[in-house]
Design a protein around this motif. Structure first.
Motif, PDB file in Angstrom:
ATOM      1  N   ALA A 129       4.773   3.607   0.337  1.00  0.00           N
ATOM      2  CA  ALA A 129       3.683   3.746   1.306  1.00  0.00           C
ATOM      3  C   ALA A 129       2.894   2.454   1.439  1.00  0.00           C
ATOM      4  O   ALA A 129       2.538   2.037   2.549  1.00  0.00           O
ATOM      5  N   ARG A 130       2.614   1.807   0.339  1.00  0.00           N
ATOM      6  CA  ARG A 130       1.856   0.558   0.393  1.00  0.00           C
ATOM      7  C   ARG A 130       2.644  -0.548   1.089  1.00  0.00           C
ATOM      8  O   ARG A 130       2.091  -1.323   1.887  1.00  0.00           O
ATOM      9  N   HIS A 132       5.037  -0.080   3.297  1.00  0.00           N
ATOM     10  CA  HIS A 132       5.210   0.305   4.695  1.00  0.00           C
ATOM     11  C   HIS A 132       3.964  -0.006   5.521  1.00  0.00           C
ATOM     12  O   HIS A 132       4.075  -0.463   6.672  1.00  0.00           O
ATOM     13  N   THR A 133       2.788   0.231   4.940  1.00  0.00           N
ATOM     14  CA  THR A 133       1.544   0.053   5.688  1.00  0.00           C
ATOM     15  C   THR A 133       0.891  -1.307   5.467  1.00  0.00           C
ATOM     16  O   THR A 133       0.081  -1.735   6.289  1.00  0.00           O
ATOM     17  N   ARG A 135      -1.250  -1.724   3.144  1.00  0.00           N
ATOM     18  CA  ARG A 135      -2.609  -1.349   2.739  1.00  0.00           C
ATOM     19  C   ARG A 135      -2.642  -1.032   1.244  1.00  0.00           C
ATOM     20  O   ARG A 135      -1.646  -0.599   0.671  1.00  0.00           O
ATOM     21  N   ALA A 213      -3.471   3.420   2.443  1.00  0.00           N
ATOM     22  CA  ALA A 213      -2.021   3.473   2.637  1.00  0.00           C
ATOM     23  C   ALA A 213      -1.500   4.900   2.701  1.00  0.00           C
ATOM     24  O   ALA A 213      -0.634   5.219   3.519  1.00  0.00           O
ATOM     25  N   CYS A 241      -3.702  11.892   9.001  1.00  0.00           N
ATOM     26  CA  CYS A 241      -2.806  10.784   8.655  1.00  0.00           C
ATOM     27  C   CYS A 241      -2.256  10.113   9.913  1.00  0.00           C
ATOM     28  O   CYS A 241      -2.222   8.875  10.008  1.00  0.00           O
ATOM     29  N   GLY A 245      -2.868   6.205  10.881  1.00  0.00           N
ATOM     30  CA  GLY A 245      -1.688   5.471  10.436  1.00  0.00           C
ATOM     31  C   GLY A 245      -1.487   5.497   8.937  1.00  0.00           C
ATOM     32  O   GLY A 245      -0.983   4.547   8.335  1.00  0.00           O
ATOM     33  N   ILE A 246      -1.861   6.613   8.313  1.00  0.00           N
ATOM     34  CA  ILE A 246      -1.764   6.792   6.865  1.00  0.00           C
ATOM     35  C   ILE A 246      -0.483   7.553   6.542  1.00  0.00           C
ATOM     36  O   ILE A 246      -0.113   8.499   7.244  1.00  0.00           O
ATOM     37  N   VAL A 247       0.190   7.162   5.482  1.00  0.00           N
ATOM     38  CA  VAL A 247       1.408   7.849   5.045  1.00  0.00           C
ATOM     39  C   VAL A 247       1.010   9.135   4.315  1.00  0.00           C
ATOM     40  O   VAL A 247       0.178   9.119   3.400  1.00  0.00           O
ATOM     41  N   THR A 301      11.620   0.798   7.489  1.00  0.00           N
ATOM     42  CA  THR A 301      10.915  -0.365   6.938  1.00  0.00           C
ATOM     43  C   THR A 301      11.825  -1.179   6.022  1.00  0.00           C
ATOM     44  O   THR A 301      11.720  -2.410   5.943  1.00  0.00           O
TER      45      THR A 301
END
Length: 451
Positions: A129-130, A132-133, A135, A213, A241, A245-247, A301
């Motif tokens: 997740a981190r 990919h984003t 964040r 994220a 989410c 844009g949060i996973v 990703t």
């Protein structure tokens, strides 16, 4: 079967354990582990020949019970053919396990990254997740458990986190919905849902949406008390989410593979996360295995960008062969449907009847083979039977309850002021009735501590 006693062998096992085994979550000199001689189906037994009905499913993972012959045979056959092989290769057991899991996961969670268990599945889901984003922050709920490794324990929302929480893991906790002990002064499930979602979105606003994220949630929180989310809550989290844009990560390590009477608890709520972690019931714990089910957009990703993570034993052939056999057994024997039926027709009515007769029972909640009784000192005030994170003398009422259950041949799952009813998903009606009768007796002991 009636096991034969083997006292000398049991003494040797106990002596070696006490001399050399360092146990998890324990003060080593204050524990007295039971020496287990064997297990089959819903039961295990000690070296004195005493048999216990396992209402804890080990650690909530023996979803098909102990020693299922088809899974044991599959492990033996795989060991004879190929005991192990490195994760960078395509191996039949690994490929087939991934295919069978992907067939059952919701939505487009069609890529499977294998881990050794649930905690490292959560670790990798957060890493994905981190990356990919781009964040740093991750949000998770109080009243949760996500594993004992560094990131997973920081995500955890109960006292097991405290000793390891450095405050530097990029984790922000928030309150999830739980009407019985509402943090939102709600009076109905609808109010609890709406206020919990408002609280979550406000938390995101104050943390900075562009810094978050992922949101990591147990679909149905397990050791924290099997708190079924109210209708609309998980769908609302999904919307939040998407908005920022949060996973969205769902942790199904405990709730997955039949435990809730569905293949995954997400099926109960018609929600599809971006990442979903699993372990435990995927192969009934016969060989350690976990994983992350990955959506198309997260997988993309890493289509041409290497994913910076892996494990030596990722997709271990013995573990995957056990998973293939377990999933096939669950399908062939209708174990998921069996869990749903017994939960609705036998467990829920029986537990609610116990609650009517025992003043120590404040709340009953669950589904399938995933139930909890909230034990209280006072029903009106809802004061817990023991204080939060109680130890020593303060935990006496729960200790007495557990001791009573064990003395009558049932091994309970007790956590803080709750007892869980989480037997194997293929337990028989007769076995369930036996266990529920013992719970009735043990609750009479808990009643002695009520006001």
């Amino acid at each position: 079967m009636t096991p034969e006693p083997h006292l000398q062998a049991g003494a040797a096992v106990k002596a070696a354990d006490r001399a050399h085994v360092f146990h998890s979550w324990s003060a080593q000199e204050l524990i007295d582990p039971l020496a287990v001689a064997g297990a089959e189906g819903s039961y295990f037994w000690d070296y004195e020949g005493k048999r216990y009905l396992d209402l804890a499913s080990g650690l909530v993972y023996t979803n098909i019970g102990y020693q299922h012959p088809k899974v044991v045979a599959a492990i033996q056959e795989q060991a004879a053919r190929m005991t192990t092989f490195a994760p960078a290769f395509a191996v039949e057991a690994r490929s087939e396990a991934a295919r069978l899991i992907a067939e059952r996961t919701p939505g487009d969670l069609d890529k499977i990254f294998f881990t050794n268990g649930g905690a490292d599945a959560v670790e990798h889901a957060v890493r994905m997740a981190r990356l990919h984003t781009g964040r740093p922050k991750v949000l998770s709920a109080y009243r949760s458990y996500h594993g004992g490794t560094q990131q997973a324990i920081n995500l955890t929302g109960d006292p097991r986190r405290w000793a390891s929480d450095s405050g530097t893991a990029g984790v922000v906790h928030f309150w999830g919905p739980f009407l019985y002990r509402s943090r939102f002064y709600a009076e109905t499930e609808e109010q609890e849902c709406a206020r919990a979602l408002e609280h979550l979105e406000t938390t995101i606003a104050f943390e900075g949406p562009a810094s978050v994220a992922a949101i990591v949630l147990e679909t149905v929180p397990g050791t924290a008390g099997i708190m079924m989310p109210p209708a609309g809550y998980l769908a609302g989290v999904r919307e939040i989410c998407d908005k920022y844009g949060i996973v969205f990560v769902l942790d199904e390590v405990m709730a997955g593979f039949g435990r809730t009477g569905t293949w995954f608890a997400a099926d109960l709520y018609d929600v599809v996360p971006d990442l979903m972690t699993f372990a435990k019931g995927v192969n009934s714990g016969y060989v350690p295995l976990g994983g992350v089910a990955i959506s198309g957009k997260i997988a993309e990703t890493f289509a041409e960008r290497p994913y910076p993570g892996g494990l030596t034993y990722s997709g271990h052939p013995l573990a995957c062969a056990a998973a293939v056999a377990t999933i096939n057994v669950m399908a062939e024997e209708g174990i998921v449907e069996h869990a749903a039926r017994l939960g609705a027709e036998l467990v829920e009515p029986a537990l609610r009847e116990l609650a009517e007769r025992h003043p120590s029972v404040g709340d009953v909640r669950g589904t399938g083979m995933f139930w909890a009784l909230e034990l209280v000192k006072n029903r009106e005030t809802r004061e817990p039977l023991v204080p939060y994170n109680a130890t020593g003398q303060a935990a006496t009422p729960m200790s007495a309850f557990a001791a009573s259950a064990k003395s009558h041949g049932v091994w309970p799952f007790v956590n803080m002021n709750r007892t869980h009813v989480v037997p194997p998903c293929n337990i028989s009606e007769a076995e369930l009735k036996e266990g529920l009768a013992v719970l009735d007796t043990a609750l009479s002991v808990a009643d002695e501590y009520t006001e």
